[in-house]
Write a protein that holds these residues in place. Structure first.
Motif, mmCIF file in Angstrom:
data_model
loop_
_atom_site.group_PDB
_atom_site.id
_atom_site.type_symbol
_atom_site.label_atom_id
_atom_site.label_comp_id
_atom_site.label_asym_id
_atom_site.label_seq_id
_atom_site.Cartn_x
_atom_site.Cartn_y
_atom_site.Cartn_z
ATOM 1 N N LEU A 1 0.814 -1.212 0.000
ATOM 2 C CA LEU A 1 0.000 0.000 0.000
ATOM 3 C C LEU A 1 0.847 1.263 0.000
ATOM 4 C CD1 LEU A 1 -2.540 -1.153 2.729
ATOM 5 C CD2 LEU A 1 -2.842 -1.246 0.244
ATOM 6 N N VAL A 2 1.989 1.212 0.699
ATOM 7 C CA VAL A 2 2.889 2.362 0.794
ATOM 8 C C VAL A 2 4.317 1.833 0.702
ATOM 9 C CG1 VAL A 2 3.732 4.226 2.286
ATOM 10 C CG2 VAL A 2 1.292 3.675 2.267
ATOM 11 N N SER A 3 5.128 2.534 -0.048
ATOM 12 C CA SER A 3 6.543 2.210 -0.180
ATOM 13 C C SER A 3 7.245 3.535 -0.403
ATOM 14 C CB SER A 3 6.734 1.260 -1.372
ATOM 15 O OG SER A 3 8.065 0.915 -1.535
ATOM 16 N N GLN A 4 8.018 3.988 0.617
ATOM 17 C CA GLN A 4 8.557 5.343 0.533
ATOM 18 C C GLN A 4 9.729 5.557 1.475
ATOM 19 O OE1 GLN A 4 5.205 7.707 1.772
ATOM 20 N NE2 GLN A 4 5.618 7.398 3.932
ATOM 21 N N PRO A 5 10.584 6.540 1.164
ATOM 22 C CA PRO A 5 11.606 6.961 2.122
ATOM 23 C C PRO A 5 10.908 7.598 3.330
ATOM 24 C CG PRO A 5 12.060 7.823 -0.072
ATOM 25 C CD PRO A 5 10.678 7.240 -0.109
ATOM 26 N N ALA A 6 11.548 7.530 4.480
ATOM 27 C CA ALA A 6 10.976 8.113 5.696
ATOM 28 C C ALA A 6 12.019 8.977 6.389
ATOM 29 C CB ALA A 6 10.505 7.011 6.630
ATOM 30 N N ALA A 7 11.574 10.068 6.975
ATOM 31 C CA ALA A 7 12.480 10.971 7.687
ATOM 32 C C ALA A 7 12.845 10.423 9.067
ATOM 33 C CB ALA A 7 11.834 12.347 7.829
ATOM 34 N N SER A 8 11.908 9.685 9.681
ATOM 35 C CA SER A 8 12.150 9.119 11.011
ATOM 36 C C SER A 8 11.263 7.888 11.193
ATOM 37 C CB SER A 8 11.852 10.145 12.103
ATOM 38 O OG SER A 8 10.497 10.525 12.051
ATOM 39 N N ARG A 9 11.537 7.143 12.235
ATOM 40 C CA ARG A 9 10.770 5.933 12.537
ATOM 41 C C ARG A 9 9.536 6.288 13.373
ATOM 42 N NH1 ARG A 9 14.127 0.898 12.372
ATOM 43 N NH2 ARG A 9 16.211 1.535 11.728
ATOM 44 N N LEU A 10 8.437 5.613 13.108
ATOM 45 C CA LEU A 10 7.250 5.736 13.947
ATOM 46 C C LEU A 10 7.363 4.847 15.185
ATOM 47 C CD1 LEU A 10 4.289 5.736 11.376
ATOM 48 C CD2 LEU A 10 5.051 7.618 12.812
ATOM 49 N N PHE A 11 8.043 3.705 15.057
ATOM 50 C CA PHE A 11 8.128 2.721 16.136
ATOM 51 C C PHE A 11 9.589 2.415 16.476
ATOM 52 C CE2 PHE A 11 4.140 2.179 13.920
ATOM 53 C CZ PHE A 11 3.233 2.200 14.962
ATOM 54 N N PRO A 12 10.348 3.434 16.919
ATOM 55 C CA PRO A 12 11.796 3.248 17.092
ATOM 56 C C PRO A 12 12.199 2.187 18.110
ATOM 57 C CG PRO A 12 11.093 5.322 18.061
ATOM 58 C CD PRO A 12 9.922 4.779 17.298
ATOM 59 N N GLY A 13 11.376 1.905 19.091
ATOM 60 C CA GLY A 13 11.746 0.923 20.099
ATOM 61 C C GLY A 13 11.152 -0.448 19.903
ATOM 62 N N TRP A 14 10.510 -0.664 18.778
ATOM 63 C CA TRP A 14 9.754 -1.894 18.576
ATOM 64 C C TRP A 14 10.296 -2.705 17.414
ATOM 65 C CZ3 TRP A 14 5.897 -3.531 21.667
ATOM 66 C CH2 TRP A 14 5.356 -2.600 22.555
ATOM 67 N N ALA A 15 10.804 -3.904 17.691
ATOM 68 C CA ALA A 15 11.157 -4.815 16.599
ATOM 69 C C ALA A 15 9.884 -5.209 15.854
ATOM 70 C CB ALA A 15 11.866 -6.060 17.129
ATOM 71 N N MET A 16 8.768 -5.326 16.557
ATOM 72 C CA MET A 16 7.446 -5.491 15.945
ATOM 73 C C MET A 16 6.402 -5.320 17.037
ATOM 74 S SD MET A 16 5.573 -5.673 13.360
ATOM 75 C CE MET A 16 7.033 -5.594 12.339
ATOM 76 N N ARG A 17 5.692 -4.209 16.969
ATOM 77 C CA ARG A 17 4.609 -3.962 17.917
ATOM 78 C C ARG A 17 3.365 -4.640 17.375
ATOM 79 N NH1 ARG A 17 0.351 -1.110 19.612
ATOM 80 N NH2 ARG A 17 0.402 -0.171 21.662
ATOM 81 N N ASP A 18 2.645 -5.328 18.237
ATOM 82 C CA ASP A 18 1.394 -5.933 17.794
ATOM 83 C C ASP A 18 0.237 -5.132 18.355
ATOM 84 O OD1 ASP A 18 2.232 -7.034 20.351
ATOM 85 O OD2 ASP A 18 0.504 -8.348 20.215
ATOM 86 N N ASP A 19 -0.785 -5.006 17.557
ATOM 87 C CA ASP A 19 -1.927 -4.207 17.945
ATOM 88 C C ASP A 19 -3.180 -4.891 17.424
ATOM 89 O OD1 ASP A 19 -2.700 -1.402 19.041
ATOM 90 O OD2 ASP A 19 -3.893 -1.658 17.227
ATOM 91 N N PRO A 20 -4.052 -5.326 18.332
ATOM 92 C CA PRO A 20 -5.308 -5.883 17.837
ATOM 93 C C PRO A 20 -6.090 -4.772 17.156
ATOM 94 C CG PRO A 20 -5.384 -5.614 20.221
ATOM 95 C CD PRO A 20 -3.992 -5.264 19.779
ATOM 96 N N ALA A 21 -6.686 -5.071 16.053
ATOM 97 C CA ALA A 21 -7.423 -4.042 15.303
ATOM 98 C C ALA A 21 -8.546 -3.506 16.174
ATOM 99 C CB ALA A 21 -7.960 -4.636 14.016
#
Length: 138
Positions: free
Chosen positions: A77-97
């Motif tokens: 859906l999205v593929s792009q360069p990023a200026a910074s991380r949204l989840f810098p401390g998470w190897a993989m955060r899980d979130d129930p929808a």
């Protein structure tokens, strides 16, 4: 390092707690090795995942996921360069929808194909901004 983001959606193949836990364990281990961070939003009808990190590592992770039989109908859906991380401390955060995510009916009717890049990124920003978040990065 050139920071890169990919967001994809897929349909789970046999969604249950053991499968989800295996996906999270695999991705956390591998992502920590590859300096990838991100989040996985999951429920029985959809996986929506953001990966962020070095461009070559993120692209390689996406290719692995694309071949993983625990996902089907995968679409980037999205593929792009990023200026910074949204989840810098998470190897993989899980979130129930949560209820603010699109409904199963909206998903079936193609909301992801009509959503803008900003709308898709906003879903993950809501996780970052969640005032009720009590978990810690891992």
């Amino acid at each position: 390092m050139s920071l890169y983001q990919v967001i994809y959606a897929s349909h789970p193949s046999g969604y249950d707690e053991p499968t989800l836990n295996a996906i999270l364990a695999d991705s956390r281990r591998r992502n920590a090795q590859d300096d990838i961070t991100g989040a996985l939003i999951c429920r029985a009808d959809i996986y929506l995942q953001l990966l962020e990190g070095p461009i070559d590592k993120v692209k390689a992770a996406y290719l692995r996921i694309d071949r993983d039989d625990r996902h089907h109908s995968i679409r980037k859906l999205v593929s792009q360069p990023a200026a910074s991380r949204l989840f810098p401390g998470w190897a993989m955060r899980d979130d129930p929808a949560r209820s603010w995510l699109w409904t199963p009916r909206q998903i079936t009717e193609g909301v992801l194909e009509r959503a803008s890049r900003a709308e898709i990124l906003a879903v993950f920003q809501r996780i970052v901004d969640d005032p009720f978040r009590t978990d810690r990065p891992r």
